[in-house]
Scaffold this motif. Structure first.
Motif, mmCIF file in Angstrom:
data_model
loop_
_atom_site.group_PDB
_atom_site.id
_atom_site.type_symbol
_atom_site.label_atom_id
_atom_site.label_comp_id
_atom_site.label_asym_id
_atom_site.label_seq_id
_atom_site.Cartn_x
_atom_site.Cartn_y
_atom_site.Cartn_z
ATOM 1 N N LEU A 118 -7.415 9.501 -14.731
ATOM 2 C CA LEU A 118 -6.124 8.993 -15.201
ATOM 3 C C LEU A 118 -6.226 7.652 -15.904
ATOM 4 N N GLY A 119 -7.422 7.243 -16.257
ATOM 5 C CA GLY A 119 -7.581 5.952 -16.908
ATOM 6 C C GLY A 119 -7.572 4.826 -15.884
ATOM 7 N N PRO A 120 -7.157 3.619 -16.270
ATOM 8 C CA PRO A 120 -7.148 2.481 -15.342
ATOM 9 C C PRO A 120 -6.240 2.739 -14.148
ATOM 10 N N ARG A 121 -6.669 2.263 -12.989
ATOM 11 C CA ARG A 121 -5.839 2.426 -11.795
ATOM 12 C C ARG A 121 -4.654 1.471 -11.870
ATOM 13 N N LYS A 122 -3.481 1.972 -11.481
ATOM 14 C CA LYS A 122 -2.254 1.172 -11.510
ATOM 15 C C LYS A 122 -1.593 1.222 -10.138
ATOM 16 N N LEU A 123 -1.084 0.080 -9.709
ATOM 17 C CA LEU A 123 -0.291 0.022 -8.488
ATOM 18 C C LEU A 123 1.157 0.287 -8.875
ATOM 19 N N LEU A 124 1.708 1.399 -8.409
ATOM 20 C CA LEU A 124 3.053 1.819 -8.801
ATOM 21 C C LEU A 124 4.129 1.321 -7.854
ATOM 22 N N HIS A 125 3.794 1.197 -6.574
ATOM 23 C CA HIS A 125 4.801 0.802 -5.585
ATOM 24 C C HIS A 125 4.086 0.361 -4.320
ATOM 25 N N SER A 126 4.716 -0.494 -3.558
ATOM 26 C CA SER A 126 4.133 -0.946 -2.295
ATOM 27 C C SER A 126 5.243 -1.416 -1.380
ATOM 28 N N GLY A 127 4.951 -1.473 -0.096
ATOM 29 C CA GLY A 127 5.945 -1.937 0.846
ATOM 30 C C GLY A 127 5.665 -1.459 2.257
ATOM 31 N N LYS A 128 6.590 -1.770 3.129
ATOM 32 C CA LYS A 128 6.434 -1.467 4.555
ATOM 33 C C LYS A 128 7.170 -0.186 4.910
ATOM 34 N N MET A 129 6.473 0.688 5.646
ATOM 35 C CA MET A 129 7.081 1.892 6.206
ATOM 36 C C MET A 129 6.661 1.995 7.658
ATOM 37 N N PHE A 130 7.189 3.013 8.339
ATOM 38 C CA PHE A 130 6.879 3.186 9.756
ATOM 39 C C PHE A 130 6.605 4.660 10.029
ATOM 40 N N LYS A 131 5.723 4.920 11.002
ATOM 41 C CA LYS A 131 5.585 6.287 11.493
ATOM 42 C C LYS A 131 6.843 6.613 12.275
ATOM 43 N N ALA A 132 7.428 7.748 11.963
ATOM 44 C CA ALA A 132 8.740 8.067 12.523
ATOM 45 C C ALA A 132 8.713 8.171 14.048
ATOM 46 N N LYS A 133 7.661 8.751 14.622
ATOM 47 C CA LYS A 133 7.638 8.985 16.070
ATOM 48 C C LYS A 133 7.212 7.755 16.851
ATOM 49 N N SER A 134 6.124 7.127 16.434
ATOM 50 C CA SER A 134 5.591 5.995 17.202
ATOM 51 C C SER A 134 6.144 4.649 16.765
ATOM 52 N N ASN A 135 6.823 4.633 15.618
ATOM 53 C CA ASN A 135 7.347 3.391 15.037
ATOM 54 C C ASN A 135 6.239 2.419 14.628
ATOM 55 N N LYS A 136 5.037 2.926 14.439
ATOM 56 C CA LYS A 136 3.916 2.093 14.006
ATOM 57 C C LYS A 136 4.165 1.577 12.598
#
Length: 391
Positions: free
Chosen positions: A148-166
């Motif tokens: 795909l050519g040069p690597r691009k960062l499209l999005h980032s942020g904090k999420m959680f595992k739904a069951k363990s809340n990790k």
């Protein structure tokens, strides 16, 4: 005007002086002025271009003023639409249009440059702050992808595992999704703060990177207000939760778009290869090429190994072997690199005319071919030319 253009008279004087210096040197050196001579001119003149420091340092204040006047003063906003207010046929109309087009083109180039630099800086941040122990490949984030050519960062942020809340810090690139967790707790109010040079966060890879050409993103029951979504990858399902519905929407849309682009790129690549293989010519026979093994290949990875494969071409026809893992003397078929581009390990060739002359009616022959354009390496092939009857 003084706040927007600051010291434009000083800038004009700098540019005029530089232009005169170039014209004088061009008369001396002719049209083919050496690059070194141009460098000497720039080195001598740039030391006098200090006014640009002042001009650039005032741009934020100028932009703020311009935006405030535009938002709060209708007459000022109207004044800026000078091209629209200039009648067709007026002497200023065409120069204004050209100036606007050039300004828009320049702004687009500047914005693209800023985005590329920001992307590069963030990839470098990830490289130094994310430990990828256990990854099947050595991940170099600020590099080319596999296709795909040069690597691009499209999005980032904090999420959680739904069951363990990790808590998971997630990074979506144009070729894969990386889920990480904090080795030790840190505070960050958003992605921009995360990539700050003052942030000493240390993250660890949670699971192997998820290739986007192998994922399926699903939303739960539409009637649910909980910001949860599912990512299916081969034999694993990740159930993730975001802080709110808007963040979930952003993640789902961006992952789907990146996945579709990845799959479409691979599809075009396969179609191109298929078309090349389907080219029919009025040949005199069939040449069967069997790749037996290669020895003493150049190391293409930091661990002193390579993941080699062989590409055989004849005219428009292209055939590619499978890739072998961590070997310089490949014999066994395994799997190719998924997160990095190819490294050139050498090339060799055999003229078809020579094969016809030497192999006609002799049956299969094994050849040892030295690889060119590399310090070491050779490949063993079996060649079998089968001529059509009557040729």
């Amino acid at each position: 005007m003084s706040m927007l253009f600051v010291n434009w008279k000083e800038l004009l004087a700098c540019n005029t002086k530089l232009l005169k210096a170039l014209r004088v040197r061009k008369k001396t050196g002719g049209d083919n002025m050496p690059v070194q001579m141009i460098g000497d001119i720039l080195a001598a003149e740039l030391s006098h271009m200090q006014p640009y420091i002042r001009f650039c340092s005032c741009q934020i204040n100028g932009a703020t003023l311009l935006q405030n006047r535009t938002d709060n003063e209708p007459d000022f906003k109207t004044f800026l639409k000078i091209l629209e207010c200039t009648a067709e046929g007026h002497a200023d109309r065409d120069p204004l249009r050209e100036a606007l087009e050039r300004a828009e083109e320049l702004c687009q180039q500047v914005n693209e440059g800023v985005r590329e630099q920001e992307n590069s800086d963030r990839l470098e941040w990830i490289q130094t702050h994310v430990q990828c122990d256990g990854a099947a490949e050595n991940l170099v984030f600020n590099s080319l992808t596999n296709c795909l050519g040069p690597r691009k960062l499209l999005h980032s942020g904090k999420m959680f595992k739904a069951k363990s809340n990790k808590e998971l810090w997630s990074f979506l690139f144009n070729d894969f999704l990386l889920l990480t967790y904090a080795a030790k707790q840190f505070t960050s109010s958003g992605p921009d703060k995360l990539f700050s040079n003052k942030n000493n966060a240390q993250l660890k890879m949670y699971k192997p990177p998820v290739l986007l050409n192998e994922v399926l993103v699903k939303l739960p029951d539409p009637s649910s207000d909980e910001p949860i979504f599912h990512i299916s990858h081969i034999d694993r399902v990740y159930i993730l939760r975001t802080d709110n519905i808007n963040e979930r929407t952003a993640w789902v849309q961006k992952i789907k778009a990146a996945s579709e682009e990845f799959i479409e790129t691979e599809k075009r690549k396969r179609e191109k290869a298929y078309q090349a293989r389907s080219v029919k010519t009025s040949g005199i026979g069939r040449l069967l090429v069997t790749i037996l093994e290669a020895t003493e290949l150049k190391a293409g990875k930091p661990n002193g190994k390579s993941n080699p494969y062989c590409e055989v071409t004849m005219g428009a026809q292209i055939f590619t072997s499978r890739t072998l893992t961590d070997t310089l003397n490949p014999k066994v078929e395994l799997q190719l690199d998924q997160f990095s581009p190819d490294v050139f390990l050498g090339r060799t060739e055999v003229p078809v005319a020579t094969i016809k002359k030497e192999l006609e009616n002799k049956g299969p022959v094994t050849r040892r071919l030295l690889l060119h354009e590399v310090p070491t390496g050779e490949v063993w092939v079996r060649l079998d030319l089968q001529l059509f009857s009557g040729k």
